[in-house]
Design a protein around this motif. Structure first.
Motif, PDB file in Angstrom:
ATOM      1  N   MET A   1       0.842  -1.195   0.000  1.00  0.00           N
ATOM      2  CA  MET A   1       0.000   0.000   0.000  1.00  0.00           C
ATOM      3  C   MET A   1       0.878   1.246   0.000  1.00  0.00           C
ATOM      4  SD  MET A   1      -2.679   1.160   3.002  1.00  0.00           S
ATOM      5  CE  MET A   1      -3.809  -0.187   2.732  1.00  0.00           C
ATOM      6  N   ILE A   2       0.465   2.232  -0.764  1.00  0.00           N
ATOM      7  CA  ILE A   2       1.136   3.541  -0.688  1.00  0.00           C
ATOM      8  C   ILE A   2       0.178   4.502   0.004  1.00  0.00           C
ATOM      9  CG2 ILE A   2       2.136   5.484  -1.971  1.00  0.00           C
ATOM     10  CD1 ILE A   2       2.916   3.598  -4.183  1.00  0.00           C
ATOM     11  N   ILE A   3       0.715   5.185   1.009  1.00  0.00           N
ATOM     12  CA  ILE A   3      -0.092   6.154   1.764  1.00  0.00           C
ATOM     13  C   ILE A   3       0.508   7.539   1.546  1.00  0.00           C
ATOM     14  CG2 ILE A   3      -0.780   6.879   4.095  1.00  0.00           C
ATOM     15  CD1 ILE A   3      -0.281   3.748   4.772  1.00  0.00           C
ATOM     16  N   GLN A   4      -0.279   8.436   1.026  1.00  0.00           N
ATOM     17  CA  GLN A   4       0.188   9.824   0.919  1.00  0.00           C
ATOM     18  C   GLN A   4      -0.174  10.531   2.216  1.00  0.00           C
ATOM     19  OE1 GLN A   4      -1.215  12.056  -2.483  1.00  0.00           O
ATOM     20  NE2 GLN A   4      -0.476  13.974  -1.626  1.00  0.00           N
ATOM     21  N   ILE A  50      -3.841  10.782   9.391  1.00  0.00           N
ATOM     22  CA  ILE A  50      -2.679  11.346   8.672  1.00  0.00           C
ATOM     23  C   ILE A  50      -2.775  11.124   7.158  1.00  0.00           C
ATOM     24  CG2 ILE A  50      -1.164  10.903  10.688  1.00  0.00           C
ATOM     25  CD1 ILE A  50       0.196   8.927   8.387  1.00  0.00           C
ATOM     26  N   THR A  51      -3.788  10.392   6.725  1.00  0.00           N
ATOM     27  CA  THR A  51      -3.807   9.955   5.321  1.00  0.00           C
ATOM     28  C   THR A  51      -4.572  10.912   4.415  1.00  0.00           C
ATOM     29  OG1 THR A  51      -3.614   7.673   6.044  1.00  0.00           O
ATOM     30  CG2 THR A  51      -4.411   8.026   3.796  1.00  0.00           C
ATOM     31  N   GLN A  52      -3.850  11.350   3.387  1.00  0.00           N
ATOM     32  CA  GLN A  52      -4.464  12.178   2.349  1.00  0.00           C
ATOM     33  C   GLN A  52      -5.164  11.274   1.335  1.00  0.00           C
ATOM     34  OE1 GLN A  52      -4.125  15.597   2.232  1.00  0.00           O
ATOM     35  NE2 GLN A  52      -5.418  15.686   0.406  1.00  0.00           N
ATOM     36  N   HIS A  53      -4.418  10.200   1.001  1.00  0.00           N
ATOM     37  CA  HIS A  53      -4.882   9.323  -0.067  1.00  0.00           C
ATOM     38  C   HIS A  53      -4.150   8.001   0.096  1.00  0.00           C
ATOM     39  CE1 HIS A  53      -6.947   9.039  -3.887  1.00  0.00           C
ATOM     40  NE2 HIS A  53      -5.904   8.436  -4.412  1.00  0.00           N
TER      41      HIS A  53
END
Ligand code: PEP
Ligand code: MN
Length: 331
Positions: A1-4, A50-53
């Motif tokens: 997973m990538i978390i922005q 904290i997650t934007q996307h």
């Protein structure tokens, strides 16, 4: 997973969450990302604030997945490849730097055709200890001097971690060869430069492993990664390797990285290189890497597959026609 990560989240908070998911932090274009193993499919609750996307992936092909980022463009110094451009870079020169005279002659060919990149190896990863191993640092310096004399960029390969610093210092584009692409010392060091890195597919490497090797460089912080298909080993022995054009199509469709093809090492014989190069141009690859030597019969490595200058000039003319037909710009 990538978390922005959202803006203005304190670093200590990010660090504690990184540990929670065994993640890697990556900064890209003013944004912070956390990359977790792809086995994590749902956003852990602690990340809500904290997650934007976030993006979920089937496998550890993550930063190079087009679902995360559409096609990346890589700056070669004189132009870009990849992105939504339709540029195909021609990179050519001898297998190895052998002498001042030889590399000068190669540079004159590149210059006279209006191209900007000279290729040659100086740390050669040979399959036998008894064959020419390359000129090492002396050849690297010669290549740099010759590039500077003619205003050309140089691409040259790193064979192992013992000289990775020198190759990064002297080179403009760093080549990681088919045999070196599993070397983590090289991959991790190349992640810490912003020079473009061309990584070749090992001849026994699956597409998944190949792209994961590129992910080491991307996740370490270098976004300028180029993939190069150069033939894989199959049951066929009449040609040196088998050029995996299915793999090229897969990489174009399933990654966001520019894809270059090296037909010279794939077939291993000069007679087939022009046909393969034209076929790849017609496929719309982002670049071609071709071995060309002023006197192939005298070449100290890969003699059978290097084109002489006359044959390359003919190929070059015909590539222009193919590029026009498929609406690509040769750079
Ligand atoms: C080369 O480009 O000269 C070379 C050694 O290629 P590969 O790593 O693909 O064998
Ligand atoms: Mn070679």
């Amino acid at each position: 997973m990538i978390i922005q990560v959202r803006k203005n989240i304190p670093q200590h908070h990010i660090d504690s969450l990184l540990e929670l998911v065994s993640g890697i932090a990556v900064d890209m274009q003013d944004n912070k990302y956390i990359i977790t193993p792809s086995g994590i499919k749902t956003l852990p609750g602690q990340f809500d604030d904290i997650t934007q996307h976030h993006w979920v992936f089937d496998s550890d092909i993550q930063l190079s997945d087009p679902a995360f980022m559409t096609k990346r463009a890589v700056n070669l110094g004189h132009g870009f490849i990849g992105g939504d451009l339709r540029n195909t870079v021609l990179i050519f020169g001898p297998c190895a730097v052998e002498s001042a005279e030889q590399i000068n002659s190669s540079a004159v060919l590149v210059k006279s055709l209006g191209h900007k990149i000279l290729r040659a190896g100086s740390f050669k990863p040979r399959t036998s200890p008894y064959s020419f191993q390359g000129m090492g640092l002396e050849g690297l310096r010669l290549l740099r001097e010759t590039g500077d004399k003619y205003g050309l960029k140089i691409i040259t390969e790193v064979r192992d971690a013992t000289h990775v610093e020198e190759v990064i210092a002297y080179g403009d584009i760093i080549q990681i060869g088919a045999k070196a692409m599993y070397d983590h010392g090289i991959l991790r060091r190349c992640a810490k430069t912003d020079k473009p890195v061309l990584i070749k597919r090992g001849f026994g490497t699956t597409l998944q492993e190949f792209v994961q090797a590129a992910e080491f460089i991307l996740s370490g912080g270098n976004e300028n990664v180029i993939l190069c298909e150069r033939g894989i080993r199959t049951f066929e022995s009449k040609t040196r390797f088998t050029l995996d054009l299915c793999g090229v199509a897969w990489l174009k469709n399933n990654t966001n990285l520019p894809v270059v093809v090296d037909p010279s090492h794939a077939i291993g014989y000069a007679y087939g290189v022009p046909d393969l190069a034209r076929a790849c141009m017609a496929m719309g690859v982002d670049g071609l890497l071709i071995e060309v030597h002023p006197n192939p019969k005298e070449a100290r490595s890969d003699a059978a597959q290097q084109l002489d200058h006359q044959s390359f000039l003919q190929l070059h003319e015909s590539l222009k026609t193919v590029a026009n037909a498929v609406n690509r710009n040769i750079i």
